[in-house]
Write an enzyme that holds these catalytic residues in place. Structure first.
Site, PDB file in Angstrom:
ATOM      1  N   ARG A  17       8.729 -21.105  10.469  1.00  0.00           N
ATOM      2  CA  ARG A  17       8.555 -21.168  11.923  1.00  0.00           C
ATOM      3  C   ARG A  17       7.117 -20.927  12.375  1.00  0.00           C
ATOM      4  NH1 ARG A  17      13.387 -20.457  10.697  1.00  0.00           N
ATOM      5  NH2 ARG A  17      12.461 -19.123   9.147  1.00  0.00           N
ATOM      6  N   THR A  18       6.506 -19.854  11.920  1.00  0.00           N
ATOM      7  CA  THR A  18       5.189 -19.503  12.453  1.00  0.00           C
ATOM      8  C   THR A  18       4.163 -20.562  12.064  1.00  0.00           C
ATOM      9  OG1 THR A  18       5.877 -17.215  12.094  1.00  0.00           O
ATOM     10  CG2 THR A  18       3.586 -17.580  12.681  1.00  0.00           C
ATOM     11  N   HIS A  41       3.438  -8.499  14.024  1.00  0.00           N
ATOM     12  CA  HIS A  41       3.650  -9.957  14.097  1.00  0.00           C
ATOM     13  C   HIS A  41       3.596 -10.286  15.595  1.00  0.00           C
ATOM     14  CE1 HIS A  41       4.895 -13.938  13.338  1.00  0.00           C
ATOM     15  NE2 HIS A  41       5.989 -13.753  12.618  1.00  0.00           N
ATOM     16  N   ARG A  86      -1.575 -15.275   7.895  1.00  0.00           N
ATOM     17  CA  ARG A  86      -0.438 -14.415   7.480  1.00  0.00           C
ATOM     18  C   ARG A  86      -0.778 -13.815   6.125  1.00  0.00           C
ATOM     19  NH1 ARG A  86       5.933 -15.619   7.684  1.00  0.00           N
ATOM     20  NH2 ARG A  86       5.432 -15.184   9.861  1.00  0.00           N
TER      21      ARG A  86
HETATM   22  N1   CP Z   1      10.033 -15.573  12.494  1.00  0.00           N
HETATM   23  C1   CP Z   1       9.158 -15.857  11.491  1.00  0.00           C
HETATM   24  O1   CP Z   1       8.096 -15.236  11.357  1.00  0.00           O
HETATM   25  O2   CP Z   1       9.581 -16.854  10.672  1.00  0.00           O
HETATM   26  P1   CP Z   1       8.726 -17.447   9.468  1.00  0.00           P
HETATM   27  O3   CP Z   1       8.585 -16.364   8.436  1.00  0.00           O
HETATM   28  O4   CP Z   1       9.517 -18.630   8.981  1.00  0.00           O
HETATM   29  O5   CP Z   1       7.383 -17.843  10.013  1.00  0.00           O
END
Ligand code: CP
Length: 312
Positions: free
Chosen positions: A61-62, A138, A110
């Site tokens: 997602r991010t 986050h 990240r």
């Molecule tokens: N919510 C979230 O951080 O998802 P991802 O780890 O897929 O980015």
């Protein structure tokens, strides 16, 4: 770093949700609304800009919502692709950051280590956005979480929030709690297995900002009064002892029965990915807000990129 503005959004780093005021969030959400409503769904606001993504931990997602947001605004995205970069030849983190800094206008990072984004912001000339580091921060997830509450409930203040699951290692939970200190939530209740309760240092930060939280181990006693239920998975990758992980696996779950005991207009959020704590049988419920929540990551990150790069 020197030269980056301390107020407003232009040129800012995004390291922790504690770095932002309510006014900053409101400005972000006002811009996010324009993108979410389609008033500025696609534009060339960031034409000629380059967004660098550097993910040292897995992400769907991010990473993709930042890439999508950048593409919708006309920016180009360069991705570090950590497995095939010169990190594999032993290049240092700081040299890698220096390259990202020289090739882009903003860096989305990240990293598994807490403090990595702050370190990057100190050595990079361009703004750094923390896309999740360690187990506490986050911030852009907290921003899209608050925006989801605003969209679906019309307000953030005065609502009862129930956090369920791994509250110890989930950075989305601590980041959202930090962001909520800028608002006036109703009751904030924490429900988790004892080994997965909120870290003492996180509680101290909340206390410092005047936020009181109530711990209630029995979820059946807390679901009925919640307006927003925020569930999070067991963070396998951050639990130091895998034997402990095996013991905790499957120790909590939002069931259909529990969902039935919630208020009619309660919403269920989850940052995703999910494992077995949030069964897919709940997805058809009008209370299930998590897929919508994930989708709102794009307009919020469009607003964020536009404001930081000074064009919104
Ligand atoms: N919510 C979230 O951080 O998802 P991802 O780890 O897929 O980015």
């Amino acid at each position: 770093m020197a030269g980056k503005l301390k107020n407003g959004w232009k040129g800012r780093d995004v390291i922790s949700s504690l770095d932002f005021t309510r006014e900053s969030f409101e400005l972000l959400f006002s811009a996010s609304k324009e993108f979410a409503d389609g008033d500025r769904a696609r534009s060339d606001l960031l034409r000629g800009k380059v967004v660098a993504t550097a993910f040292f931990e897995p992400s769907t997602r991010t990473r993709l919502s930042f890439s999508s947001a950048a593409a919708k605004l006309g920016a180009s995205v360069i991705d570090l692709s950590t497995e095939v970069s010169s990190l594999a030849k032993g290049e240092s983190f700081s040299d890698t950051l220096a390259m990202l800094d020289s090739y882009s206008d903003i860096i989305v990072l990240r990293h598994p280590s807490e403090g990595a984004a702050l370190y990057a912001s100190e050595i990079c000339r361009h703004p750094v956005v923390n896309a999740g580091d360690g187990s506490q921060h986050h911030p852009t997830q907290a921003m899209l979480d608050l925006f989801t509450v605003l969209r679906l409930k019309g307000r953030v203040d005065g609502l009862n929030y129930l956090f369920v699951g791994d509250l110890r290692y989930s950075r989305t939970v601590s980041s959202l709690l930090f962001a909520l200190t800028r608002y006036k939530p109703g009751r904030v209740t924490l429900t988790s297995p004892p080994a997965l309760g909120l870290k003492p240092e996180t509680k101290s930060i909340l206390e410092r900002y005047g936020m009181s939280v109530r711990e209630e181990q029995d979820i059946e006693r807390s679901v009925g009064s919640a307006d927003v239920i925020y569930v999070t998975r067991l963070q396998k990758e951050r639990i130091p002892d895998q034997a402990e992980y095996q013991k905790l696996k499957g120790s909590y779950r939002l069931t259909e029965g529990l969902l039935e005991a919630t208020k009619a207009d309660c919403i269920v959020m989850h940052p995703l990915p999910r494992t077995d704590e949030l069964p897919t049988s709940l997805d058809a419920s009008p209370k299930a807000a998590y897929m919508k929540q994930a989708g709102l990551g794009v307009p919020v990150r469009m607003a964020l990129l536009s404001l930081i790069l000074g064009v919104a």
